[in-house]
Design an enzyme around this catalytic site. Structure first.
Site, PDB file in Angstrom:
ATOM      1  N   TYR A 121      35.836  43.868  32.885  1.00 43.74           N
ATOM      2  CA  TYR A 121      35.315  43.454  34.180  1.00 43.74           C
ATOM      3  C   TYR A 121      34.195  42.577  34.173  1.00 43.74           C
ATOM      4  O   TYR A 121      33.198  43.015  33.248  1.00 43.74           O
ATOM      5  CB  TYR A 121      35.218  44.605  35.160  1.00 43.74           C
ATOM      6  CG  TYR A 121      34.668  44.379  36.332  1.00 43.74           C
ATOM      7  CD1 TYR A 121      35.553  44.025  37.419  1.00 43.74           C
ATOM      8  CD2 TYR A 121      33.290  44.734  36.658  1.00 43.74           C
ATOM      9  CE1 TYR A 121      34.964  43.807  38.646  1.00 43.74           C
ATOM     10  CE2 TYR A 121      32.667  44.365  38.011  1.00 43.74           C
ATOM     11  CZ  TYR A 121      33.539  44.005  39.059  1.00 43.74           C
ATOM     12  OH  TYR A 121      33.008  43.770  40.056  1.00 43.74           O
ATOM     13  N   ASP A 138      29.956  39.530  27.429  1.00 44.85           N
ATOM     14  CA  ASP A 138      29.366  40.020  28.599  1.00 44.85           C
ATOM     15  C   ASP A 138      28.750  41.005  28.179  1.00 44.85           C
ATOM     16  O   ASP A 138      29.466  42.146  28.022  1.00 44.85           O
ATOM     17  CB  ASP A 138      30.574  39.961  29.592  1.00 44.85           C
ATOM     18  CG  ASP A 138      29.962  40.784  30.860  1.00 44.85           C
ATOM     19  OD1 ASP A 138      28.689  41.351  31.079  1.00 44.85           O
ATOM     20  OD2 ASP A 138      30.937  40.865  31.736  1.00 44.85           O
ATOM     21  N   LYS A 155      21.877  44.014  34.642  1.00 42.56           N
ATOM     22  CA  LYS A 155      21.209  45.492  35.007  1.00 42.56           C
ATOM     23  C   LYS A 155      19.921  45.578  34.322  1.00 42.56           C
ATOM     24  O   LYS A 155      18.803  45.531  35.020  1.00 42.56           O
ATOM     25  CB  LYS A 155      22.292  46.194  34.186  1.00 42.56           C
ATOM     26  CG  LYS A 155      23.783  45.858  34.961  1.00 42.56           C
ATOM     27  CD  LYS A 155      24.927  47.055  34.537  1.00 42.56           C
ATOM     28  CE  LYS A 155      26.019  46.812  35.356  1.00 42.56           C
ATOM     29  NZ  LYS A 155      26.242  47.381  36.288  1.00 42.56           N
TER      30      LYS A 155
HETATM   31  N1  HOZ Z   1      30.999  47.550  39.385  1.00 42.29           N
HETATM   32  C1  HOZ Z   1      29.925  48.622  39.395  1.00 42.29           C
HETATM   33  C2  HOZ Z   1      30.144  49.396  38.082  1.00 42.29           C
HETATM   34  N2  HOZ Z   1      31.077  48.896  37.150  1.00 42.29           N
HETATM   35  C3  HOZ Z   1      29.848  49.403  40.520  1.00 42.29           C
HETATM   36  C4  HOZ Z   1      28.548  48.942  41.264  1.00 42.29           C
HETATM   37  C5  HOZ Z   1      28.052  49.794  42.404  1.00 42.29           C
HETATM   38  O1  HOZ Z   1      29.049  50.316  43.066  1.00 42.29           O
HETATM   39  O2  HOZ Z   1      27.113  49.923  42.664  1.00 42.29           O
END
Ligand code: HOZ
Length: 425
Positions: A142, A237, A265
């Site tokens: 992802y 990534d 992050k």
């Molecule tokens: N896409 C995020 C985890 N892989 C989730 C982020 C969130 O919901 O804060």
């Protein structure tokens, strides 16, 4: 009614699904999400005053735990000087110097506001640099929610059954070739089928969005060699893994040099941020030097930069990776031992401060094997942990995270809870 349930009911009237990011809605594990009113160290305090040991760590950024005094002080100091200038600011330069120092593959770096922006921009840059259109991504990886990358995606897209999102034009999807992770033969076949057309290959070198998965020995090296041979830009990534698997991310641990790297992050210290960087000859294709456009009003925001700089400096000072790895290993070994005693299968891939529990007897090495995990068992396990005060990601397809604030007692307690939850399955 609990305060969280009341807030959720109100939220659902006005916010789609009651949440601003889908996985937070708890739909795959059932029940209603809790709301958090504060957090400190490894502990979340819910709107109903429950204290939870947090293994989500705001989905990765909180490597120093929540509300760390040093990061808080850095934000407060920056706040005093102003929240956003829309001009270059000194923090951006310091951040760039730190990133380049930790990641030798990055010669130049551009800040943006999220991991999604970083990967989207890196893809555009790879296309502009190579003058080719197609990209390769891997099933279950992802890379945020831009159109080209929401195809066979992990994270919330997979959790909620939409790995191929509606709203992505078929003509866009045609430019994305999706391959199985950990499969060099499939990569060779894709390069052979698309000669001179692949602009770039984007990968989570250690996957964190289909649960946590590590590559087979030699896989990333093979990927590097093939990208070089075919003139495709190799994009790592490392939004999740950067500064988390090692100071220099997976690329340091595996000794691989990608052409571009995406970060996010941890480099925001808990504030919104992203970055992408790499070879100077590629990065110099970005505007204002080159023809590839990319921009952002809040890019390099002084508060986010100050928080991120404090977070990175703390990592440099503490060098916590071996300690975090030992704690993560303890948690995973506890789960494995409890499962063995109970006679059920669990896979516990882990490295440094990232881990997953997959309830399957199949070793998990890609998207297909991740899906063999028993979702019903995961759901029961998740709620047993939550009821006992341990918060794991509310999806079988998200990684768990530790922080430097997860001290011995927190891990002792988490081990007790995980052990009891598995024995109770
Ligand atoms: N896409 C995020 C985890 N892989 C989730 C982020 C969130 O919901 O804060």
């Amino acid at each position: 009614m609990s305060v969280s349930n009341d807030l959720f009911e109100r939220a659902k009237q006005l916010i789609p699904g009651g949440v601003n990011s889908p996985v937070r809605a708890f739909r795959s594990v059932g029940g209603a999400p809790f709301f958090v009113k504060s957090a400190r160290g490894a502990t979340l305090t819910t709107a109903d005053d429950r204290e939870l040991i947090d293994f989500v760590c705001t989905w990765g950024p909180a490597i120093h735990g929540h509300n760390h005094p040093v990061i808080k002080a850095a934000i407060a100091k920056a706040l005093d000087a102003g929240t956003s200038f829309g001009t270059p600011n000194p923090h951006e330069v310091e951040m760039a110097e730190l990133i380049v120092r930790f990641f030798p593959s990055i010669q130049k770096v551009r800040m943006c506001n999220s991991g999604t922006e970083a990967t989207m921009s890196a893809i555009r840059l790879a296309r502009g640099f190579t003058k080719r259109d197609k990209i390769i991504k891997f099933a279950g990886c992802y890379h945020g929610h831009s159109d080209s990358l929401l195809i066979k995606a992990g994270s919330g897209a997979l959790t909620h059954g939409n790995p191929d999102s509606a709203g992505v034009p078929a003509s866009f999807a045609q430019e994305t070739v999706v391959l199985p992770y950990n499969d060099l033969a499939a990569l060779d076949a894709a390069f052979a089928a698309n000669p001179g057309q692949i602009a770039g290959v984007i990968i989570e070198p250690y996957c964190g969005n289909v649960g946590f998965i590590m590559p087979d020995a030699g896989y990333l090296q093979g990927l590097r060699e093939r990208c070089t041979a075919h003139g495709a830009v190799l994009i790592f990534d490392e939004v999740m893994t950067g500064f988390r698997i090692a100071k220099g991310g997976v690329q340091e641990r595996e000794n691989i040099t990608p052409d571009l790297t995406c970060l996010g992050k941890i480099i925001g210290g808990g504030l919104p941020v992203g970055a992408f960087g790499g070879r100077a000859d590629i990065m110099d294709h970005l505007a204002p030097l080159g023809p590839v456009y990319q921009a952002g009003t809040l890019s390099g925001n002084p508060l986010a930069m100050a928080a991120g700089i404090a977070s990175l400096r703390l990592l440099e000072e503490l060098d916590p990776y071996a300690r975090l790895d030992a704690l993560t290993t303890r948690l995973c070994d506890t789960a494995a031992a409890a499962a063995k005693a109970k006679g059920i299968a669990v896979q516990t891939p882990h490295c440094a401060s990232m881990f997953s529990f997959f309830f399957t007897e199949t070793p998990v090495r890609d998207y297909a094997t991740a899906l063999t995990g028993d979702a019903t068992v995961f759901k029961t396990f998740f709620h047993a942990c939550l009821d006992a005060g341990v918060y794991l990601a509310p999806s079988a397809y998200e990684a768990g995270f530790l922080s430097t604030a997860h001290d011995g007692p927190a891990i002792d307690r988490a081990c007790e809870v995980v052990d009891a939850a598995i024995r109770g399955l």
